[in-house]
Motif scaffolding. Sequence first.
Motif, PDB file in Angstrom:
ATOM      1  N   PHE A 191      26.050  19.329   6.667  1.00 48.89           N
ATOM      2  CA  PHE A 191      25.614  18.733   5.645  1.00 48.89           C
ATOM      3  C   PHE A 191      26.562  18.915   4.218  1.00 48.89           C
ATOM      4  O   PHE A 191      27.065  19.868   4.205  1.00 48.89           O
ATOM      5  CB  PHE A 191      24.060  19.033   5.211  1.00 48.89           C
ATOM      6  N   LYS A 192      26.559  17.824   3.576  1.00 48.82           N
ATOM      7  CA  LYS A 192      27.309  17.883   2.220  1.00 48.82           C
ATOM      8  C   LYS A 192      26.753  18.936   1.225  1.00 48.82           C
ATOM      9  O   LYS A 192      25.479  18.770   0.972  1.00 48.82           O
ATOM     10  CB  LYS A 192      27.372  16.509   1.452  1.00 48.82           C
ATOM     11  N   PHE A 193      27.479  20.074   0.962  1.00 44.60           N
ATOM     12  CA  PHE A 193      26.970  21.163   0.306  1.00 44.60           C
ATOM     13  C   PHE A 193      26.564  20.541  -1.354  1.00 44.60           C
ATOM     14  O   PHE A 193      25.547  20.793  -1.854  1.00 44.60           O
ATOM     15  CB  PHE A 193      28.027  22.398   0.018  1.00 44.60           C
ATOM     16  N   GLY A 194      27.604  19.944  -1.963  1.00 40.76           N
ATOM     17  CA  GLY A 194      27.311  19.330  -3.385  1.00 40.76           C
ATOM     18  C   GLY A 194      26.209  18.325  -3.363  1.00 40.76           C
ATOM     19  O   GLY A 194      25.530  18.326  -4.427  1.00 40.76           O
ATOM     20  N   GLY A 195      26.385  17.276  -2.259  1.00 41.89           N
ATOM     21  CA  GLY A 195      25.196  16.616  -2.328  1.00 41.89           C
ATOM     22  C   GLY A 195      24.030  16.624  -1.795  1.00 41.89           C
ATOM     23  O   GLY A 195      22.939  16.025  -2.105  1.00 41.89           O
ATOM     24  N   SER A 196      23.884  17.827  -1.149  1.00 45.34           N
ATOM     25  CA  SER A 196      22.414  18.205  -0.815  1.00 45.34           C
ATOM     26  C   SER A 196      21.812  19.228  -1.568  1.00 45.34           C
ATOM     27  O   SER A 196      22.077  20.019  -2.001  1.00 45.34           O
ATOM     28  CB  SER A 196      22.471  18.682   0.789  1.00 45.34           C
ATOM     29  N   ARG A 197      20.744  18.572  -2.249  1.00 45.63           N
ATOM     30  CA  ARG A 197      20.012  19.363  -3.615  1.00 45.63           C
ATOM     31  C   ARG A 197      18.543  19.444  -3.304  1.00 45.63           C
ATOM     32  O   ARG A 197      18.008  18.731  -2.588  1.00 45.63           O
ATOM     33  CB  ARG A 197      20.503  18.628  -4.807  1.00 45.63           C
ATOM     34  N   SER A 198      17.949  20.559  -4.132  1.00 47.88           N
ATOM     35  CA  SER A 198      16.679  20.628  -4.068  1.00 47.88           C
ATOM     36  C   SER A 198      16.018  20.761  -5.682  1.00 47.88           C
ATOM     37  O   SER A 198      16.809  21.365  -6.414  1.00 47.88           O
ATOM     38  CB  SER A 198      16.289  21.727  -3.447  1.00 47.88           C
ATOM     39  N   PHE A 199      14.988  20.261  -5.739  1.00 50.35           N
ATOM     40  CA  PHE A 199      14.387  20.582  -6.927  1.00 50.35           C
ATOM     41  C   PHE A 199      12.948  20.755  -6.692  1.00 50.35           C
ATOM     42  O   PHE A 199      12.216  20.652  -5.861  1.00 50.35           O
ATOM     43  CB  PHE A 199      14.037  18.990  -7.802  1.00 50.35           C
ATOM     44  N   GLU A 200      12.326  21.897  -7.827  1.00 50.63           N
ATOM     45  CA  GLU A 200      11.050  22.415  -7.613  1.00 50.63           C
ATOM     46  C   GLU A 200      10.347  22.643  -9.005  1.00 50.63           C
ATOM     47  O   GLU A 200      11.140  22.796  -9.851  1.00 50.63           O
ATOM     48  CB  GLU A 200      11.240  23.924  -6.992  1.00 50.63           C
ATOM     49  N   ILE A 201       9.262  22.427  -8.840  1.00 52.65           N
ATOM     50  CA  ILE A 201       8.378  22.707 -10.189  1.00 52.65           C
ATOM     51  C   ILE A 201       7.018  22.986  -9.717  1.00 52.65           C
ATOM     52  O   ILE A 201       6.404  22.763  -8.761  1.00 52.65           O
ATOM     53  CB  ILE A 201       8.324  21.244 -10.914  1.00 52.65           C
ATOM     54  N   LEU A 229      18.975  16.723   2.097  1.00 53.05           N
ATOM     55  CA  LEU A 229      19.782  17.000   2.787  1.00 53.05           C
ATOM     56  C   LEU A 229      20.792  15.547   3.241  1.00 53.05           C
ATOM     57  O   LEU A 229      20.252  14.535   3.345  1.00 53.05           O
ATOM     58  CB  LEU A 229      19.558  17.497   4.371  1.00 53.05           C
ATOM     59  N   LYS A 230      22.161  15.807   2.906  1.00 52.42           N
ATOM     60  CA  LYS A 230      22.971  14.495   3.198  1.00 52.42           C
ATOM     61  C   LYS A 230      23.854  14.844   4.206  1.00 52.42           C
ATOM     62  O   LYS A 230      24.840  15.640   4.079  1.00 52.42           O
ATOM     63  CB  LYS A 230      23.904  14.149   1.858  1.00 52.42           C
ATOM     64  N   PRO A 231      23.785  14.184   5.358  1.00 50.45           N
ATOM     65  CA  PRO A 231      24.532  14.623   6.580  1.00 50.45           C
ATOM     66  C   PRO A 231      26.074  14.098   6.338  1.00 50.45           C
ATOM     67  O   PRO A 231      26.285  12.995   5.687  1.00 50.45           O
ATOM     68  CB  PRO A 231      24.056  13.798   7.671  1.00 50.45           C
ATOM     69  N   LYS A 232      27.042  14.719   6.850  1.00 49.39           N
ATOM     70  CA  LYS A 232      28.429  14.483   7.037  1.00 49.39           C
ATOM     71  C   LYS A 232      28.801  13.198   8.004  1.00 49.39           C
ATOM     72  O   LYS A 232      28.035  13.037   8.941  1.00 49.39           O
ATOM     73  CB  LYS A 232      29.340  15.438   7.147  1.00 49.39           C
ATOM     74  N   ASN A 233      29.957  12.776   7.958  1.00 52.65           N
ATOM     75  CA  ASN A 233      30.673  11.924   9.062  1.00 52.65           C
ATOM     76  C   ASN A 233      29.671  10.552   9.499  1.00 52.65           C
ATOM     77  O   ASN A 233      29.700  10.591  10.490  1.00 52.65           O
ATOM     78  CB  ASN A 233      30.947  12.988  10.315  1.00 52.65           C
ATOM     79  N   ASN A 234      29.128  10.233   8.475  1.00 55.58           N
ATOM     80  CA  ASN A 234      28.348   8.801   8.738  1.00 55.58           C
ATOM     81  C   ASN A 234      27.195   9.068   9.777  1.00 55.58           C
ATOM     82  O   ASN A 234      26.995   8.439  10.810  1.00 55.58           O
ATOM     83  CB  ASN A 234      29.412   8.027   9.263  1.00 55.58           C
ATOM     84  N   MET A 235      26.562  10.264  10.098  1.00 60.17           N
ATOM     85  CA  MET A 235      25.370  10.800  10.649  1.00 60.17           C
ATOM     86  C   MET A 235      24.108  10.277  10.190  1.00 60.17           C
ATOM     87  O   MET A 235      24.099  10.315   8.615  1.00 60.17           O
ATOM     88  CB  MET A 235      25.625  11.879  11.006  1.00 60.17           C
ATOM     89  N   ILE A 236      22.928  10.087  10.800  1.00 56.83           N
ATOM     90  CA  ILE A 236      21.615  10.064  10.529  1.00 56.83           C
ATOM     91  C   ILE A 236      20.596  10.808  11.441  1.00 56.83           C
ATOM     92  O   ILE A 236      21.080  11.115  12.565  1.00 56.83           O
ATOM     93  CB  ILE A 236      20.971   8.701  10.120  1.00 56.83           C
ATOM     94  N   PHE A 237      19.449  11.099  10.859  1.00 60.88           N
ATOM     95  CA  PHE A 237      18.609  11.632  11.639  1.00 60.88           C
ATOM     96  C   PHE A 237      17.741  10.784  12.616  1.00 60.88           C
ATOM     97  O   PHE A 237      17.461   9.756  11.835  1.00 60.88           O
ATOM     98  CB  PHE A 237      17.532  12.661  10.819  1.00 60.88           C
ATOM     99  N   VAL A 238      17.655  11.124  14.060  1.00 55.92           N
ATOM    100  CA  VAL A 238      17.120   9.991  14.696  1.00 55.92           C
ATOM    101  C   VAL A 238      16.142  10.809  15.771  1.00 55.92           C
ATOM    102  O   VAL A 238      16.320  11.872  16.161  1.00 55.92           O
ATOM    103  CB  VAL A 238      17.856   9.320  15.480  1.00 55.92           C
TER     104      VAL A 238
END
Length: 375
Positions: A191-201, A229-238
């Motif tokens: 997963f892309k480190f910079g593009g995968s982020r989390s927010f919490e309140i 989570l943003k997968p690398k290499n044009n991948m998606i969850f299935v």
Amino acid sequence: MLVKITLILVLMSSLFNLQLQAQDRDFSAFSEEETIGLKHLLNRVETEEKSFLKTKVKDINIRLEEGNLSPDEAQDLKVLAAEQTAKTIADAQNLVFDWATFQKEKYGEVEIDQFGDYDSYLLIINEMGLNPSKFNFDLNFFKNSPKEKNKRKPLNERDLPYSPRTLSELFISISFNNAVSDGGSIDNTSFKFGGSRSFEIGYEWSTRVFKESNFLRINYGVSFQFNGLKPKNNMIFVANGEQTVLEPFEFDLEKAKFRMDNLILPVHLQFGNSKTTVLDNGNKRFTDHDFKVGLGGFVGINLLNTQKLKFDDGRRDEKLKQRDDFNTNNLLYGLSAFVGWETVAIFAQYNLNPIFTNNVTDLNNFQIGVRLLMD
């Protein structure tokens, strides 16, 4: 309003009489510098005693609101306080002027700074051959002089109770979110480190563990956490049956993001430095932790999972939103820790249970980010 008008009239009448007395004072024996200093000191007496009157009236109003006084009793006490204040001002100003006159006659000069604290007041009274008990005005004027303030705790702290055992506040956190596979490493993920982020309140309570020490606190709360989570290499969850895996997508992706919305219950032991002040009544007040370290964990539940895709199928741009359980674990638990200063902390969190239930290779979520307390 009537009570306020009555207080003003009482005080104005008394102060008018004070002005008449002030006009009778003869400053001709004093130098210009001494006269300025002496008048400043007389004005200070009046200003500070008026301030004490406001405090007395405020206390009376509190007793009235709590039902400990009737409206008539409160009015009588306020009028009495105004009359006593006027008398206090007169007594104190007369003492100051008599002292200055005594100093001028005996020593030929006046030391204005000498009349600066309670101890000096007693020396002056004795030197003038007077009985201190003759002056029954409010001695707060002397006890709150600059010198005495360095010796005493602030008046508004002397009678305070212990610091509250439990405090509470809102918090938010922003972090880099990612997931590491079993046997993998955090520097080599799918997963892309910079593009995968989390927010919490969330909202947090913090309770002092020991009554006499603020070194250790237990923090607990509730929060909503949105992990992406943003997968690398044009991948998606299935989802393939009971397993959820990453697979290549048939079109070139402009965007692919998998988001997990969770309800979290965090718990931490917080260690930190704190200053302790012992009040006159024996109670203790503790400052908030400046530098602090927290160790703990969390439990939670997964509420919703969403996969968003944006791509060009060769004819037009498409946006696809998929909502499913994706075979994720409904129950979440893990470890977390933080190091902070005042309202800012750096934290890390690691899910001990994998994201998906029956995958051949476990995938565990983790975060590293910044946490802010919203005072």
